[in-house]
Design a protein around this motif. Sequence first.
Motif, mmCIF file in Angstrom:
data_model
loop_
_atom_site.group_PDB
_atom_site.id
_atom_site.type_symbol
_atom_site.label_atom_id
_atom_site.label_comp_id
_atom_site.label_asym_id
_atom_site.label_seq_id
_atom_site.Cartn_x
_atom_site.Cartn_y
_atom_site.Cartn_z
ATOM 1 N N VAL A 27 10.323 17.086 -14.456
ATOM 2 C CA VAL A 27 11.353 16.060 -14.639
ATOM 3 C C VAL A 27 11.304 15.034 -13.502
ATOM 4 C CG1 VAL A 27 13.151 17.320 -13.366
ATOM 5 C CG2 VAL A 27 13.820 15.853 -15.280
ATOM 6 N N GLY A 28 11.830 13.854 -13.774
ATOM 7 C CA GLY A 28 12.019 12.855 -12.708
ATOM 8 C C GLY A 28 10.744 12.115 -12.340
ATOM 9 N N GLY A 29 10.568 11.934 -11.019
ATOM 10 C CA GLY A 29 9.492 11.087 -10.508
ATOM 11 C C GLY A 29 8.106 11.475 -10.982
ATOM 12 N N VAL A 30 7.874 12.782 -11.149
ATOM 13 C CA VAL A 30 6.529 13.208 -11.536
ATOM 14 C C VAL A 30 6.178 12.713 -12.947
ATOM 15 C CG1 VAL A 30 7.225 15.490 -12.415
ATOM 16 C CG2 VAL A 30 4.933 15.155 -11.526
ATOM 17 N N ASP A 167 28.686 7.882 -8.153
ATOM 18 C CA ASP A 167 28.316 9.284 -7.883
ATOM 19 C C ASP A 167 27.431 9.384 -6.650
ATOM 20 O OD1 ASP A 167 29.693 10.241 -9.993
ATOM 21 O OD2 ASP A 167 27.941 10.636 -11.277
ATOM 22 N N ASP A 168 26.488 8.460 -6.513
ATOM 23 C CA ASP A 168 25.581 8.506 -5.365
ATOM 24 C C ASP A 168 25.151 7.078 -5.017
ATOM 25 O OD1 ASP A 168 23.708 8.799 -3.466
ATOM 26 O OD2 ASP A 168 22.367 10.090 -4.624
ATOM 27 N N PRO A 169 25.871 6.455 -4.062
ATOM 28 C CA PRO A 169 25.614 5.047 -3.749
ATOM 29 C C PRO A 169 24.207 4.772 -3.207
ATOM 30 C CG PRO A 169 27.709 5.760 -2.840
ATOM 31 C CD PRO A 169 27.017 6.988 -3.321
ATOM 32 N N MET A 173 20.313 1.417 -3.297
ATOM 33 C CA MET A 173 19.136 1.114 -2.464
ATOM 34 C C MET A 173 17.859 1.540 -3.185
ATOM 35 S SD MET A 173 20.102 0.100 0.749
ATOM 36 C CE MET A 173 18.538 0.293 1.537
ATOM 37 N N ARG A 174 17.924 2.676 -3.868
ATOM 38 C CA ARG A 174 16.737 3.155 -4.587
ATOM 39 C C ARG A 174 16.331 2.167 -5.670
ATOM 40 N NH1 ARG A 174 14.963 8.574 -4.718
ATOM 41 N NH2 ARG A 174 14.933 8.648 -6.987
ATOM 42 N N ALA A 175 17.316 1.597 -6.370
ATOM 43 C CA ALA A 175 16.998 0.626 -7.434
ATOM 44 C C ALA A 175 16.184 -0.524 -6.837
ATOM 45 C CB ALA A 175 18.285 0.091 -8.054
ATOM 46 N N ARG A 177 14.593 -0.559 -3.959
ATOM 47 C CA ARG A 177 13.296 -0.077 -3.445
ATOM 48 C C ARG A 177 12.280 0.058 -4.578
ATOM 49 N NH1 ARG A 177 10.912 5.394 -3.939
ATOM 50 N NH2 ARG A 177 12.851 6.337 -3.228
ATOM 51 N N PHE A 178 12.708 0.625 -5.728
ATOM 52 C CA PHE A 178 11.764 0.748 -6.858
ATOM 53 C C PHE A 178 11.348 -0.634 -7.359
ATOM 54 C CE2 PHE A 178 13.556 5.176 -7.563
ATOM 55 C CZ PHE A 178 12.359 5.835 -7.310
ATOM 56 N N ALA A 179 12.281 -1.585 -7.337
ATOM 57 C CA ALA A 179 11.941 -2.949 -7.774
ATOM 58 C C ALA A 179 10.823 -3.508 -6.892
ATOM 59 C CB ALA A 179 13.173 -3.847 -7.725
#
Length: 496
Positions: A27-30, A167-169, A173-175, A177-179
């Motif tokens: 699941v997820g990143g992989v 839920d998790d601010p 930042m991750r959004a 960073r992925f961009a």
Amino acid sequence: MDVILDHPVYKRIGATADRLGIQAYAVGGVVRDYFLQRHCTDIDIVCLGSGIDLAQAVAADIDPHITVSVFRNFGTASFHYRHGDTVWQVEFVGARRESYHHDSRKPVVENGTLEDDQNRRDFTVNAMAVSLNNDTYGQLIDPFGGIRDLNEGILRTPLDPDVTFSDDPLRMMRAIRFAAQLGFRIHDNTFEAIARNANRIKIVSAERITTELNKILLSPTPSIGFKLLQKSGLLPIIFPELSNLKGVETVGQRGHKDNFYHTLEVVEHVAEKSDDLWLRWAALLHDIGKPATKRYDEKLGWTFHGHEVRGSRMVKRIFTHLRLPLDAKMKYVEKLVLLHLRPIILSEEEVTDSAVRRLLFDAGDDIDDLMTLCEADITSKNEEKVRRYLRNFQLVRKKLIELEEKDRIRNFQPPVKGEDIMTVFGIPPCHEVGIIKDAIKDAILDGIIPNERAAAWQMMLDEGAKLGLTAQHPADTANTRHSSTASCANDTSSGS
Ligand code: CTP
């Protein structure tokens, strides 16, 4: 269904899960990285049951010597596993439902279904799962259109973005960073929610924020990330000094350039030349002292005198706030910020040997990085001006090589030490020692004497005589040491 995960480790996990009678999924990143053909060695497994039991059983099946790290509080377990040249990190968790308190990132966790687990993930492209049990091996479970978003290059949250970010601010930042990392666009609704929830970033630790900042800086196009951070309102909260660079002030017709966009251009130029995180940090901070030194002068227009000194002094505070290392890496950034104008000033004038030697002396082993930063700093739209600067830089680089070969200034060690001076003149540490040392250093940098002990020794004797000192041991017997008895003309400071 296509069998999409063909590495033996997945089969192994599936077989053990079958034996225990539980369902297991990658699941997820992989899964995301599999479709993006990005190399990924961190495997997240979610199962309907105990993640800890499954981890221990899989590890025992692969190799009984594998050590499993168990985190009972979180219901997770992980191990490292070497296959060929690759070390895989495999982490297991039981499917969970999570709910969060408003003022904390610490979730309340209960057992859940696969759907519950996918619901609580950050982006649709990170919420896909692939079944590993034998009868459904390779089946993709993609309830939110993750594949569609991957194909279209879109980042959006699976649930209402206000819920996901609240839920998790850190996910805001991750959004971003992925961009920057993937060149994806953040969906409008998702981006608007980041702007709405920006204040919530305050409950996230500086370490986690900085991990994302570093990933943005190391991405192929860091400017995408920093522009989004600014636009969303996150940057003024997490890194106000950088945000302060933005804006153009005008007096009459005269405005200065926007130092935020200029800085990002410099970071991009550096990123084309180097993957080094600290050189990229130096580029990000090179003009950080400009807002504090900005002045308007009727004759000169806008000036930023001393911004390199001011900026260099700001580095420690910024590194402390962001929990970046306060070691040699910080010193390197301070140094590059302090020196970033030197090659430009030098190339504006006649490129003298003496100025190049001084630059080598001050920059030492970081001279190549400093030159890279300086070349990157030329962002003028005037092509002729850019050509002229770059031509002069070529000349500076050529002279740097020639003079370094001849004079070995890069890691300058004074050929005559303070101790030599004290011994020869029989004086304690004092101002005169510094004067003589500086005179020798300046003479070498100005090419008046060669960087050699004999010439430096003679100069020491001459300079001492000028100061009224008597050489008690004029011969160069490098290893003899005498106690200092005589006093200096001006015995106030230790200049050695
Ligand atoms: N995840 C999440 N919210 C977070 C962190 C992680 O929902 N704040 C979920 C996502 O589904 C993510 C998975 O946990 O794909 C694994 O997290 P992590 O390993 O941190 O990130 P990756 O997506 O694998 O990407 P990277 O390794 O580049 O951080």
